[in-house]
Design an enzyme around this catalytic site. Structure first.
Site, PDB file in Angstrom:
ATOM      1  N   GLU A   1       0.847  -1.195   0.000  1.00 30.80           N
ATOM      2  CA  GLU A   1       0.000   0.000   0.000  1.00 30.80           C
ATOM      3  C   GLU A   1       0.884   1.246   0.000  1.00 30.80           C
ATOM      4  O   GLU A   1       1.935   1.287   0.640  1.00 30.80           O
ATOM      5  CB  GLU A   1      -0.876  -0.012   1.255  1.00 30.80           C
ATOM      6  CG  GLU A   1      -1.768   1.198   1.431  1.00 30.80           C
ATOM      7  CD  GLU A   1      -2.419   1.234   2.803  1.00 30.80           C
ATOM      8  OE1 GLU A   1      -3.489   1.861   2.933  1.00 30.80           O
ATOM      9  OE2 GLU A   1      -1.844   0.659   3.757  1.00 30.80           O
TER      10      GLU A   1
ATOM     11  N   LYS B   1     -10.084   0.026  -2.203  1.00 32.77           N
ATOM     12  CA  LYS B   1     -10.291  -0.306  -0.791  1.00 32.77           C
ATOM     13  C   LYS B   1     -11.742  -0.047  -0.403  1.00 32.77           C
ATOM     14  O   LYS B   1     -12.273   1.049  -0.576  1.00 32.77           O
ATOM     15  CB  LYS B   1      -9.349   0.516   0.080  1.00 32.77           C
ATOM     16  CG  LYS B   1      -9.361   0.146   1.552  1.00 32.77           C
ATOM     17  CD  LYS B   1      -8.306   0.927   2.322  1.00 32.77           C
ATOM     18  CE  LYS B   1      -8.260   0.518   3.783  1.00 32.77           C
ATOM     19  NZ  LYS B   1      -7.241   1.284   4.542  1.00 32.77           N
TER      20      LYS B   1
ATOM     21  N   CYS C   1      -4.484  -3.067   4.114  1.00 30.17           N
ATOM     22  CA  CYS C   1      -4.201  -2.619   5.468  1.00 30.17           C
ATOM     23  C   CYS C   1      -5.204  -3.180   6.482  1.00 30.17           C
ATOM     24  O   CYS C   1      -5.350  -4.375   6.617  1.00 30.17           O
ATOM     25  CB  CYS C   1      -4.132  -1.097   5.507  1.00 30.17           C
ATOM     26  SG  CYS C   1      -3.272  -0.436   6.962  1.00 30.17           S
TER      27      CYS C   1
END
Length: 536
Positions: free
Chosen positions: A293, A356, A407
């Site tokens: 990321e 995301k 994440c």
């Protein structure tokens, strides 16, 4: 548990064991409970302490008034979450850390009140106390994982069991079943300790060691039973060789965005160096390269220079690169956190793009911005709100089908499962730990281990600064990198086929256990009303 002969609860108010432990003792127990739960998580990893922490909280709140039970639970939560989430204050100041710790501790306050509330039910059916403890913990986590603003699942009991035999239970019922088992073990310890205390205070109690020994044996059965659970699906006969590039950043901290050209260059240069080693026969040729990321916070679709740098890396290594990028749009003042496949000789594949789905509130977007600014003007650090994606992170490469999450998304059950249901053969977690520390990174890697076992899939975590590494389908970690270092690791991963029971049933274990939590609370309400117990 069935072999334990539980005595009926005594109606005498003067009996010592029928009273809660003295409040000063309960306060000490709450503090020790929080500490025991804390050290179960990485970087400490003393997983057997989790049932001990659960037991102490269960015993400290038993037969208390609701507000006192809530206070005891809140104290445990504060002792747990304040140090567990200390990495949130490294570069943002104390206020976000304090507010988040208080919020999370509030859920343990609810748990403490609920434990006090069901005390009459535990007294009426003592053998049910461990199961009551288990369903209350699952209910608390189910609520905390979803509220507010999508919840924050950090610190679930299951995430502290990455080296425990109980981790294998994830293959049957995911994180909720692991949490339930940990809490049941804690409830057994609490019941055994409570009965031991009663026996010491009441000389008339005979054969006291029978239920105590039964509780200890049941704890060993619960924990050891995890070893009997088979993990990892049948091998498909396929394998894939993957390279993780951990390019590192010039400086840790929030200003990593100001270093974005250097961060991109680090990942490009490390990939080109890998290509040289492959050409020299020093490293095996990968089928796929994974960048973390934020490896390109310069939008490579709008910045020709950034796109050219990534193309140079892909052309050099000769295989697709999964790039963690920040893209502008779709609207004005909006951005997207994405995983983007970049092919050699072709460039970006816009059909293989994962956006995301769960941006982090107050970090990647600011809900109720006007109100939040009244609390702290630090929210203005988030200048552009990240837009949430809608599709699961399933990407198809020539060598393997990826299940990508970004994440903190690894902490959310449904986001990971959706990729496996969509056909993912390899779980990928792209993350950026440059604003945190090694404790946070290792806590995240523990979640990756649980997801690998839960779905019977090999997995990997790619971080800008570490910890990066591979995880086999049975939860073992390989090639874990150091923190705040540049590293490139390459590994061949055997792929697995089929679906675990946990993948097939999805939310069902959590729904059933949380439903039993509601039933327990309702049953305790009936007993309280019949006995005329005041709820305060």
């Amino acid at each position: 548990m069935a072999a334990v002969q539980w005595p009926a609860a005594s109606p005498r108010r003067s009996e010592p064991a029928s009273r809660p432990v003295p409040l000063p003792v309960a306060v000490v127990m709450a503090v020790v409970s929080g500490l025991a739960l804390l050290v179960a998580f990485p970087p400490y990893g003393w997983w057997p302490m989790a049932p001990v922490g659960v037991a102490l909280l269960a015993a400290a709140t038993h037969r208390r008034r609701l507000r006192v039970g809530a206070g005891v639970g809140f104290l445990t939560g504060l002792v747990l979450f304040a140090p567990l989430l200390a990495w949130t204050n490294l570069h943002t100041g104390y206020l976000p850390w304090v507010l988040l710790s208080l919020l999370q501790a509030g859920y343990l306050a609810l748990l403490g009140a609920a434990s006090a509330w069901v005390s009459p039910l535990a007294d009426r059916i003592p053998a049910a106390w461990p199961a009551l403890t288990g369903v209350l913990w699952v209910g608390q986590e189910a609520l905390r994982d979803r509220t507010p603003f999508g919840g924050f699942p950090w610190g679930r009991l299951a995430f502290g069991q990455d080296d425990s035999p109980l981790l294998r239970l994830a293959a049957l019922g995911g994180a909720p079943l692991v949490t339930f088992a940990v809490a049941v073990a804690g409830g057994l310890l609490a019941a055994g300790g409570w009965w031991l205390l009663r026996a010491r205070r009441d000389a008339a109690v005979g054969r006291w060691w029978v239920p105590v020994a039964g509780c200890v044996a049941a704890v060993m059965l619960v924990v050891g039973g995890g070893l009997m659970v088979p993990v990892a699906g049948a091998r498909s006969g396929q394998s894939v060789t993957v390279a993780i590039v951990q390019g590192n950043v010039p400086r840790l901290g929030l200003d990593f965005n100001a270093q974005r050209q250097a961060v991109l260059d680090n990942h490009v240069d490390a990939t080109i160096a890998l290509a040289g080693e492959v050409a020299a026969g020093v490293r095996p040729r990968p089928d796929l390269v994974v960048w973390p990321e934020n490896s390109s916070d310069i939008d490579p679709l709008r910045n020709p220079a950034a796109g050219a740098r990534i193309s140079a890396a892909a052309d050099a290594v000769g295989v697709p690169i999964l790039v963690g990028a920040v893209l502008s749009g779709p609207g004005r003042g909006q951005v997207r956190n994405v995983g983007l496949l970049w092919h050699p000789g072709v460039g970006p594949d816009l059909e293989q793009l994962y956006v995301k789905r769960h941006p982090v509130p107050f970090a990647e977007y600011v809900p109720l911005r006007r109100i939040a600014r009244m609390v702290s003007d630090q929210v203005d650090r988030v200048r552009a709100d990240f837009v949430a994606g809608t599709e699961a992170g399933v990407m198809r490469t020539p060598a393997v089908v990826l299940g990508d999450v970004i994440c903190f998304e690894v902490a959310y059950d449904g986001l990971v499962r959706d990729t496996v249901v969509g056909g993912a053969q390899l779980l990928v977690v792209q993350t950026n730990n440059a604003t945190f520390d090694v404790a946070e990174a290792r806590q995240q890697l523990a979640m990756v281990r649980l997801r690998a076992v839960e779905h019977g899939r090999p997995a990997l975590m790619a971080s800008t600064v570490g910890v990066s590494g591979f995880v086999t389908a049975d939860g073992r970690v390989s090639d874990a990198t150091g923190f705040n270092t540049r590293a490139v690791v390459v590994r061949q991963l055997p792929l697995t086929g089929g679906r675990t029971l946990a993948t097939q049933v999805g939310m069902l274990p959590e729904v059933l256990l949380a439903g039993l939590c509601v039933v327990a609370l309702a049953g305790a309400a009936v007993l309280r009303r019949r006995a005329g117990v005041q709820p305060g």
